[in-house]
Design an enzyme around this catalytic site. Structure first.
Site, short mmCIF file in Angstrom:
data_model
loop_
_atom_site.label_atom_id
_atom_site.label_comp_id
_atom_site.label_asym_id
_atom_site.label_seq_id
_atom_site.Cartn_x
_atom_site.Cartn_y
_atom_site.Cartn_z
N LYS A 59 6.55 0.87 2.58
CA LYS A 59 5.86 1.00 1.29
C LYS A 59 5.94 2.44 0.79
O LYS A 59 6.19 2.69 -0.39
CB LYS A 59 4.39 0.55 1.44
CG LYS A 59 4.28 -0.97 1.57
CD LYS A 59 2.90 -1.44 1.99
CE LYS A 59 2.92 -2.95 2.23
NZ LYS A 59 1.67 -3.48 2.80
N GLN A 103 -3.91 -1.32 4.81
CA GLN A 103 -3.02 -2.23 5.53
C GLN A 103 -3.83 -3.17 6.43
O GLN A 103 -4.62 -2.72 7.26
CB GLN A 103 -2.01 -1.41 6.37
CG GLN A 103 -0.95 -2.25 7.05
CD GLN A 103 -0.02 -2.96 6.05
OE1 GLN A 103 0.41 -2.39 5.06
NE2 GLN A 103 0.27 -4.22 6.31
N ASP A 126 -3.38 -4.40 -4.24
CA ASP A 126 -3.07 -5.60 -3.46
C ASP A 126 -3.64 -6.85 -4.13
O ASP A 126 -3.34 -7.97 -3.73
CB ASP A 126 -3.67 -5.49 -2.04
CG ASP A 126 -2.61 -5.13 -1.00
OD1 ASP A 126 -1.42 -5.37 -1.28
OD2 ASP A 126 -2.98 -4.63 0.07
#
Ligand code: NAP
Length: 291
Positions: A59, A103, A126
């Site tokens: 990422k 994460q 997200d």
């Protein structure tokens, strides 16, 4: 007739190229202006899980590739939930940060939902915050989870008609199945969501013009599920006994019947990270008012 292969890898490269030009333009126009910050993404990792470390590294690399700044934070596996939420609070207020990603999975002593809720909805790239989930469900503008967005982008960029088509989504998770079903509904597809208790699944799928498989079971979708010419989007990522990554769809036989199909790897996977970059840019524009 062999299916058209929908390459997420190629599509991603094209989108990232356009994004790079857009970010450079934003920076070029903003630099020197008081209070200007380039787009920035904060990536938080708790512990050193090897798989999470790879995802986080990919990422960050993708951000660098398009010119988005990335800020990495690694907390110790034993860090408390309060420590993590304090860090998120700081990042919520940091003007250099336009997107925050924590994460997952988190260590067992942390409550994932509480952590997700701590992220400011406008920086929730997200798309996991309940505010964004709620806005998606009522069809309002919001940050949408990256994998579902990637599925939709694959269909749209390939020029596949969605309105009025029958779509079966296999899987009802909060991160893939449910949001992708809502996106397809918003595009005016007639959507059925299937799951582990669904009966006569193959029969149901044979009525579908578009199948989106998000199950987590290697080769689960066989040719018996496919109407000739149907479009098949394979979200699954399964590590086979031979070490290779394979999807939820039995690619070799399904691609003989389907009209179009995404491969694994090289289909939905690359689009997921590209949509994270797109969401960061989207959040940046919303927060700063720059476009
Ligand atoms: P998940 O939370 O485990 O959900 C799996 C879904 O599949 C559940 O709704 C489950 O039904 C359903 N299912 C399981 N067995 C089934 C069966 N026999 N028949 C019909 N439905 C069945 O998984 P997820 O997070 O959504 O991920 C799904 C897959 O996508 C995984 O392989 C994951 O690695 C992959 N993935 C890929 C990306 C990407 O970037 N490409 C991103 C995220 C996930 P129940 O609800 O009834 O249990």
């Amino acid at each position: 007739m062999a299916a058209t292969i929908i390459s997420g890898k190629e599509m991603s490269a094209q989108i990232r190229e356009q994004m790079t030009a857009e970010v450079q333009d934003l920076i070029g126009r903003g630099q020197g202006n008081k209070g200007f910050y380039p787009p920035g993404l904060a990536v938080i990792q708790v512990g050193e899980d090897p798989a999470s470390s790879i995802y986080v590294r990919n990422k960050k690399r993708a951000c660098e590739q398009v010119g988005i700044l990335s800020f990495g934070y690694v907390l110790d596996e034993t860090a408390s939930q309060d420590e993590l939420i304090d860090l998120i609070d700081t990042l919520n207020k940091d003007p250099r940060v336009h997107g925050i990603l924590c994460q997952l999975p988190l260590p067992a002593h942390m409550d994932e939902f509480a952590v997700i809720c701590a992220i400011s909805p406008e920086k929730d790239v997200d798309g996991f915050h309940p505010v964004n989930k709620g806005l998606l469900s009522i069809g309002r503008e919001c940050l949408v989870s990256c994998t579902p967005l990637g599925c939709l982008a694959l269909l749209k960029n390939q020029g596949i008609e969605i309105a009025g088509k029958r779509c079966v989504v296999i899987g009802r998770s909060n991160i893939v199945g449910k949001p992708v079903a809502l996106l397809m509904l918003a595009e005016h597809a007639t959507v059925t969501i299937a799951h582990s208790r669904t009966q006569h699944l193959a029969e149901l799928c044979r009525e579908a013009d578009i199948i989106i498989a998000a199950i987590g079971r290697e080769g689960f979708v066989t040719k018996d599920f496919i109407k000739p010419g149907a479009v098949v989007i394979d979200v699954g990522i399964n590590r086979s006994a031979d070490g290779k990554v394979r999807g939820d769809v039995l690619f070799d036989e399904v691609s003989e019947i389907a009209g179009a199909i995404t491969p694994v790897p090289g289909g939905v996977g690359p689009m997921t990270i590209t949509m994270l970059l797109q969401n960061t840019l989207h959040a940046y524009k919303n927060i700063t008012g720059r476009s």
